[in-house]
Design a protein around this motif. Structure first.
Motif, PDB file in Angstrom:
ATOM      1  N   GLN A  92     -68.963 -19.728 -35.424  1.00 30.53           N
ATOM      2  CA  GLN A  92     -69.062 -18.402 -35.870  1.00 30.53           C
ATOM      3  C   GLN A  92     -70.268 -17.968 -36.906  1.00 30.53           C
ATOM      4  O   GLN A  92     -70.987 -17.140 -36.944  1.00 30.53           O
ATOM      5  CB  GLN A  92     -67.697 -17.684 -36.315  1.00 30.53           C
ATOM      6  CG  GLN A  92     -66.504 -17.416 -35.379  1.00 30.53           C
ATOM      7  CD  GLN A  92     -67.005 -16.569 -34.144  1.00 30.53           C
ATOM      8  OE1 GLN A  92     -67.491 -15.561 -34.627  1.00 30.53           O
ATOM      9  NE2 GLN A  92     -66.974 -17.001 -33.140  1.00 30.53           N
ATOM     10  N   ASP A 262     -54.210 -19.822 -38.758  1.00 30.81           N
ATOM     11  CA  ASP A 262     -53.902 -20.100 -37.536  1.00 30.81           C
ATOM     12  C   ASP A 262     -52.930 -21.235 -37.208  1.00 30.81           C
ATOM     13  O   ASP A 262     -52.038 -21.269 -36.719  1.00 30.81           O
ATOM     14  CB  ASP A 262     -55.122 -20.053 -36.326  1.00 30.81           C
ATOM     15  CG  ASP A 262     -55.555 -18.508 -36.266  1.00 30.81           C
ATOM     16  OD1 ASP A 262     -54.744 -17.639 -36.691  1.00 30.81           O
ATOM     17  OD2 ASP A 262     -56.661 -18.452 -35.877  1.00 30.81           O
ATOM     18  N   ASP A 289     -57.426 -15.424 -39.403  1.00 28.89           N
ATOM     19  CA  ASP A 289     -58.644 -16.130 -38.831  1.00 28.89           C
ATOM     20  C   ASP A 289     -58.985 -15.927 -37.638  1.00 28.89           C
ATOM     21  O   ASP A 289     -60.068 -15.509 -37.142  1.00 28.89           O
ATOM     22  CB  ASP A 289     -58.720 -17.650 -39.114  1.00 28.89           C
ATOM     23  CG  ASP A 289     -58.808 -18.044 -40.503  1.00 28.89           C
ATOM     24  OD1 ASP A 289     -59.042 -17.284 -41.360  1.00 28.89           O
ATOM     25  OD2 ASP A 289     -58.272 -19.295 -40.890  1.00 28.89           O
ATOM     26  N   ASN A 290     -57.832 -15.675 -36.535  1.00 33.58           N
ATOM     27  CA  ASN A 290     -58.089 -15.409 -35.339  1.00 33.58           C
ATOM     28  C   ASN A 290     -59.153 -16.460 -34.507  1.00 33.58           C
ATOM     29  O   ASN A 290     -60.200 -15.888 -33.939  1.00 33.58           O
ATOM     30  CB  ASN A 290     -58.495 -14.069 -35.108  1.00 33.58           C
ATOM     31  CG  ASN A 290     -58.638 -13.323 -33.795  1.00 33.58           C
ATOM     32  OD1 ASN A 290     -57.477 -13.601 -32.859  1.00 33.58           O
ATOM     33  ND2 ASN A 290     -59.521 -12.488 -33.512  1.00 33.58           N
ATOM     34  N   THR A 291     -58.915 -17.434 -34.792  1.00 37.16           N
ATOM     35  CA  THR A 291     -59.620 -18.544 -34.030  1.00 37.16           C
ATOM     36  C   THR A 291     -59.085 -18.621 -32.596  1.00 37.16           C
ATOM     37  O   THR A 291     -58.085 -18.065 -32.343  1.00 37.16           O
ATOM     38  CB  THR A 291     -59.376 -20.008 -34.637  1.00 37.16           C
ATOM     39  OG1 THR A 291     -58.100 -20.370 -34.359  1.00 37.16           O
ATOM     40  CG2 THR A 291     -60.039 -19.887 -36.174  1.00 37.16           C
ATOM     41  N   ARG A 295     -55.237 -17.045 -29.559  1.00 37.02           N
ATOM     42  CA  ARG A 295     -55.193 -16.138 -28.272  1.00 37.02           C
ATOM     43  C   ARG A 295     -54.466 -17.038 -27.111  1.00 37.02           C
ATOM     44  O   ARG A 295     -54.044 -16.503 -26.366  1.00 37.02           O
ATOM     45  CB  ARG A 295     -56.623 -16.103 -27.898  1.00 37.02           C
ATOM     46  CG  ARG A 295     -57.344 -14.943 -28.545  1.00 37.02           C
ATOM     47  CD  ARG A 295     -58.733 -14.724 -28.117  1.00 37.02           C
ATOM     48  NE  ARG A 295     -59.678 -15.632 -27.798  1.00 37.02           N
ATOM     49  CZ  ARG A 295     -60.459 -15.881 -28.816  1.00 37.02           C
ATOM     50  NH1 ARG A 295     -60.182 -15.378 -30.231  1.00 37.02           N
ATOM     51  NH2 ARG A 295     -61.237 -16.863 -28.688  1.00 37.02           N
ATOM     52  N   ASP A 305     -58.284 -10.801 -37.875  1.00 42.13           N
ATOM     53  CA  ASP A 305     -59.652 -11.390 -37.507  1.00 42.13           C
ATOM     54  C   ASP A 305     -60.619 -11.436 -38.527  1.00 42.13           C
ATOM     55  O   ASP A 305     -60.882 -10.325 -39.365  1.00 42.13           O
ATOM     56  CB  ASP A 305     -60.335 -10.675 -36.487  1.00 42.13           C
ATOM     57  CG  ASP A 305     -61.671 -11.111 -35.927  1.00 42.13           C
ATOM     58  OD1 ASP A 305     -61.502 -11.970 -35.370  1.00 42.13           O
ATOM     59  OD2 ASP A 305     -62.716 -10.483 -36.223  1.00 42.13           O
ATOM     60  N   GLN A 306     -61.037 -12.519 -39.103  1.00 42.59           N
ATOM     61  CA  GLN A 306     -62.035 -12.964 -40.067  1.00 42.59           C
ATOM     62  C   GLN A 306     -63.503 -12.825 -39.428  1.00 42.59           C
ATOM     63  O   GLN A 306     -64.057 -13.505 -38.609  1.00 42.59           O
ATOM     64  CB  GLN A 306     -61.993 -14.294 -40.681  1.00 42.59           C
ATOM     65  CG  GLN A 306     -60.701 -14.612 -41.520  1.00 42.59           C
ATOM     66  CD  GLN A 306     -60.538 -13.652 -42.650  1.00 42.59           C
ATOM     67  OE1 GLN A 306     -60.404 -12.547 -43.051  1.00 42.59           O
ATOM     68  NE2 GLN A 306     -60.959 -14.425 -43.785  1.00 42.59           N
ATOM     69  N   GLY A 337     -62.093  -7.307 -42.629  1.00 45.85           N
ATOM     70  CA  GLY A 337     -61.512  -7.835 -41.271  1.00 45.85           C
ATOM     71  C   GLY A 337     -60.748  -6.849 -40.692  1.00 45.85           C
ATOM     72  O   GLY A 337     -60.683  -5.813 -41.064  1.00 45.85           O
ATOM     73  N   ILE A 340     -55.676  -7.747 -34.994  1.00 50.40           N
ATOM     74  CA  ILE A 340     -55.785  -7.616 -33.836  1.00 50.40           C
ATOM     75  C   ILE A 340     -54.253  -8.052 -33.384  1.00 50.40           C
ATOM     76  O   ILE A 340     -53.598  -8.949 -33.510  1.00 50.40           O
ATOM     77  CB  ILE A 340     -56.581  -9.130 -33.268  1.00 50.40           C
ATOM     78  CG1 ILE A 340     -57.942  -8.757 -33.798  1.00 50.40           C
ATOM     79  CG2 ILE A 340     -56.496  -8.983 -31.656  1.00 50.40           C
ATOM     80  CD1 ILE A 340     -58.762  -7.763 -33.445  1.00 50.40           C
TER      81      ILE A 340
END
Length: 351
Positions: A92, A262, A289-291, A295, A305-306, A337, A340
């Motif tokens: 990212q 996560d 973080d939302n890596t 998902r 979500d960072q 951020g 989600i």
């Protein structure tokens, strides 16, 4: 055998444009005292011949290197790569930083430096001498290492410090960790949860304390006690397992948990499954973080979500705008951020 194509040099550009080598050099390096029509003529020859200025030649002329260096923690980065657990922090950073660099004709490199090393100044000094970057991006924990920030300030190299509010030289950029943790906690409270547990990250990172503060503030504003709802982690999966066993092993266990990344949330999810606690029916779970991990778990994780790519992009922008001047800013740039929502959160079963 096909002949190797001859490389286009500054001499070819000068001959094609009908000007001196010095004039071409001034145009390439955006120097003064070049008439607009002359600049256009040289630029047309550069585009016609496909000439790419040599970074080495630019450095010899004392001009910019058009290189921005991002420093990441060697130990943690290599550990993440070897585990292959889905962390995409470096990806990212490259996404946001490289695209923004490309817009302005810059290049971006990532260098791994061990912030714990006794030789960190020598190690960083060697990298700066070899690469001669026009600016440096520091990520945690480098962004709060006084040896690193002091060396950059001494050399008058513009640099941006990601993930810190600690005063000092350089430009500070954060992803609003406290506000994001508060938002996640308030989301759980809005679903009807009253016992919201929290798993902290490593104390080596000041952002861990800010995330904890956001959770505590939201709980206090709701008039809720947080005694026995806090557990210490260090951002690893294993620490998430230990912290979750502590929180979920209580007779009056939390109905929701906010984990500081996560990997620790994944540990909490696995502990819940092992204990027969259904997610989200018996336990809601939110991660930071939302890596990619978030998902592809089952259920998929609701996550903060960072905005790493956007933050790296803003850091590059700030360095380029500094135009080579070392800049210290009293203000902290905040890149917020977002939450989600996925399948791991729901109202409490008996709420």
């Amino acid at each position: 055998m096909a002949r190797r194509r001859q490389a286009v040099t500054i001499k070819h550009v000068a001959a094609d444009a009908g000007v001196s080598l010095q004039t071409v050099s001034r145009v390439i390096n955006d120097g003064p005292n070049v008439r607009p029509e002359m600049r256009e003529r040289v630029q047309a020859s550069i585009e016609k011949l496909g000439y790419v200025p040599s970074i080495a030649a630019q450095r010899m002329s004392g001009a910019k290197s058009y290189l921005i260096l991002a420093l990441n923690d060697r130990e943690r980065t290599i550990e993440d790569w070897r585990k292959r657990e889905g962390s995409d922090w470096v990806d990212q950073m490259l996404l946001g930083g490289m695209l923004k660099c490309a817009e302005h004709g810059y290049r971006m490199m990532i260098e791994l430096v061990d912030t714990h090393s006794d030789h960190v100044e020598r190690e960083l000094g060697a990298a700066l001498t070899a690469l001669q970057p026009d600016g440096v991006i520091l990520t945690p924990p480098h962004s709060e290492n006084p040896l690193i920030t002091g060396l950059l300030a001494e050399r008058q190299i513009p640099f941006a410090r990601i993930g810190t509010r600690v005063e000092g030289p350089g430009m500070r950029i954060t992803m609003n960790d406290e506000g994001s943790a508060r938002k996640a906690t308030e989301f759980l409270l809005g679903l009807g949860h009253r016992r919201v547990g929290f798993i902290s990250g490593s104390r080596e990172y000041s952002l861990s304390g800010r995330r904890e503060a956001g959770w505590r503030t939201a709980m206090a504003d709701a008039g809720l006690d947080v005694e026995d709802l806090y557990a210490v982690g260090d951002f690893s999966y294993e620490s998430g397992v230990r912290a979750s066993e502590k929180l979920l092993g209580q007779s009056n266990r939390p109905t929701a948990i906010l984990a500081s990344n996560d990997q620790m949330a994944l540990g909490a999810l696995d502990v819940a499954k092992r204990m027969g606690i259904e997610v989200p029916e018996d336990l809601s779970l939110i991660s930071f973080d939302n890596t990619p991990l978030a998902r592809f778990t089952r259920p998929a994780l609701t996550a903060i979500d960072q905005p790493i790519a956007e933050t790296a992009s803003r850091a590059v922008e700030a360095i380029i705008e500094s135009d080579g001047r070392s800049v210290d800013s009293d203000e902290v740039l905040v890149v917020p951020g977002s939450l989600i929502e996925r399948e791991s959160t729901a109202p409490p079963r008996n709420g």
